[in-house]
Scaffold this active site. Structure first.
Site, PDB file in Angstrom:
ATOM      1  N   GLU A 198      -5.403 -11.282  -4.584  1.00 30.18           N
ATOM      2  CA  GLU A 198      -4.170 -10.620  -4.154  1.00 30.18           C
ATOM      3  C   GLU A 198      -4.103 -10.521  -2.635  1.00 30.18           C
ATOM      4  OE1 GLU A 198      -3.774  -6.458  -3.713  1.00 30.18           O
ATOM      5  OE2 GLU A 198      -5.392  -6.062  -5.133  1.00 30.18           O
ATOM      6  N   LYS A 219      -9.064   3.669  -8.852  1.00 25.74           N
ATOM      7  CA  LYS A 219      -9.445   4.659  -7.845  1.00 25.74           C
ATOM      8  C   LYS A 219      -9.437   6.061  -8.444  1.00 25.74           C
ATOM      9  CE  LYS A 219      -7.785   1.858  -4.023  1.00 25.74           C
ATOM     10  NZ  LYS A 219      -7.264   0.731  -4.819  1.00 25.74           N
TER      11      LYS A 219
END
Length: 313
Positions: free
Chosen positions: A34, A167
């Site tokens: 990405e 996260k």
């Protein structure tokens, strides 16, 4: 300011690089990477150095790297050095899957998120994608409805995503529940617990464990052969020597959540603010952790892609 050309449809809206196109056609291993990590997740000049390091890690493990971005209104799968320079500069929009048509149709530049990268990788015939962490369900989503498009994309995009979990700002159990609901397989790589990005263990189990790239490739191959349309998550913990200290992590997380609440930050702006706070508050330790885990994921993704190619995909 982002580059803008005249708003007409480009002749080729999706353009793999010659190297990527040749590798896909020949059945050789390719790994998508990405570009939002480079444009929005890492500070300069570390982002440009990271771009080279990630591509080198993929090549060193037997695969062709295919960094993904939209440049001049063309979705590109595989970038040149000059194009990587542009991605790591200023002014690129952050593109999720829903933004791709607008960016291409209007001739804009943009860095692709997990959802957008997975969509373009699949369109280009690339099955394996390496990133740092996937998006998920945000805390307080019952009121805000703030759920990353990454989860919806994984439900319909046939790409194996190698990551280090999600996260810790996110609601991890809710994220895992959504992945289950959407029939997205979650595999732990040499772990029985779902990784927590900066930390090796989020405190939640994974339903399946694999211990080699060959096993991961076998699961992915069977998943696709059985007609499943969803992608899959291969979750690898951050290397032990790069894990962020637990006390420091918890303090930064509490501070970051309070900071976001005080500023009223929501949606796609949450992650960049948190990353910046972790970087500044840890004296750069979180950046080293981030780089270590995404590099390890690029290596693993290349190994899995090579295993898939060795058995005919």
């Amino acid at each position: 300011m982002p580059h803008v050309r005249s708003p007409v449809s480009p002749p080729v809206p999706l353009q793999p690089s010659p190297e990527v196109a040749e590798a896909v056609a020949a059945g050789r291993p390719v790994v998508a990477l990405e570009s939002t990590l480079l444009a929005h997740g890492l500070p300069a000049p570390q982002n440009r150095a990271a771009a080279d390091q990630l591509e080198a890690a993929v090549r060193a493990n037997g695969a062709v790297p295919a960094t993904v971005a939209v440049l001049d209104g063309v979705a590109r799968v595989g970038l040149s050095a000059r194009e990587l320079d542009r991605v790591c500069g200023d002014g690129l929009a952050k593109l999720s899957a829903r933004d791709l048509g607008a960016a291409v149709g209007l001739g804009r530049d943009g860095a692709t998120t997990v959802a957008a990268t997975a969509a373009l990788a699949q369109a280009a015939g690339v099955q394996v994608f390496a990133t740092g962490g996937v998006g998920g369900v945000h805390r307080g989503a019952r009121e805000s409805w703030d759920v990353s498009a990454d989860l919806a994309a994984l439900a319909v995009t046939g790409v194996l995503v190698v990551c280090s979990g999600v996260k810790s700002i996110l609601d991890v159990p809710a994220t895992l529940e959504v992945l289950e609901t959407e029939s997205v397989p979650v595999l732990g790589y040499r772990t029985d617990t779902f990784p927590g990005f900066y930390r090796r263990d989020s405190g939640h189990p994974v339903p399946w464990r694999v211990d080699s790239p060959t096993e991961a490739a076998a699961v992915w191959r069977a998943h696709r052969a059985l007609g499943q349309r969803a992608g899959a998550v291969l979750a690898q913990p951050v290397p032990a020597d790069a894990e962020l200290d637990a006390v420091l992590h918890d303090r930064l997380l509490d501070e970051g959540l309070a900071l976001i609440a005080s500023r009223g930050v929501t949606g796609k702006d949450v992650t960049p603010v948190l990353l910046e706070h972790f970087h500044e508050g840890s004296g750069g330790a979180s950046l080293r952790t981030n780089l270590a885990l995404v590099r390890a994921n690029a290596e693993l993704a290349a190994q899995v892609a090579a295993a898939l190619a060795a058995d005919g995909g």
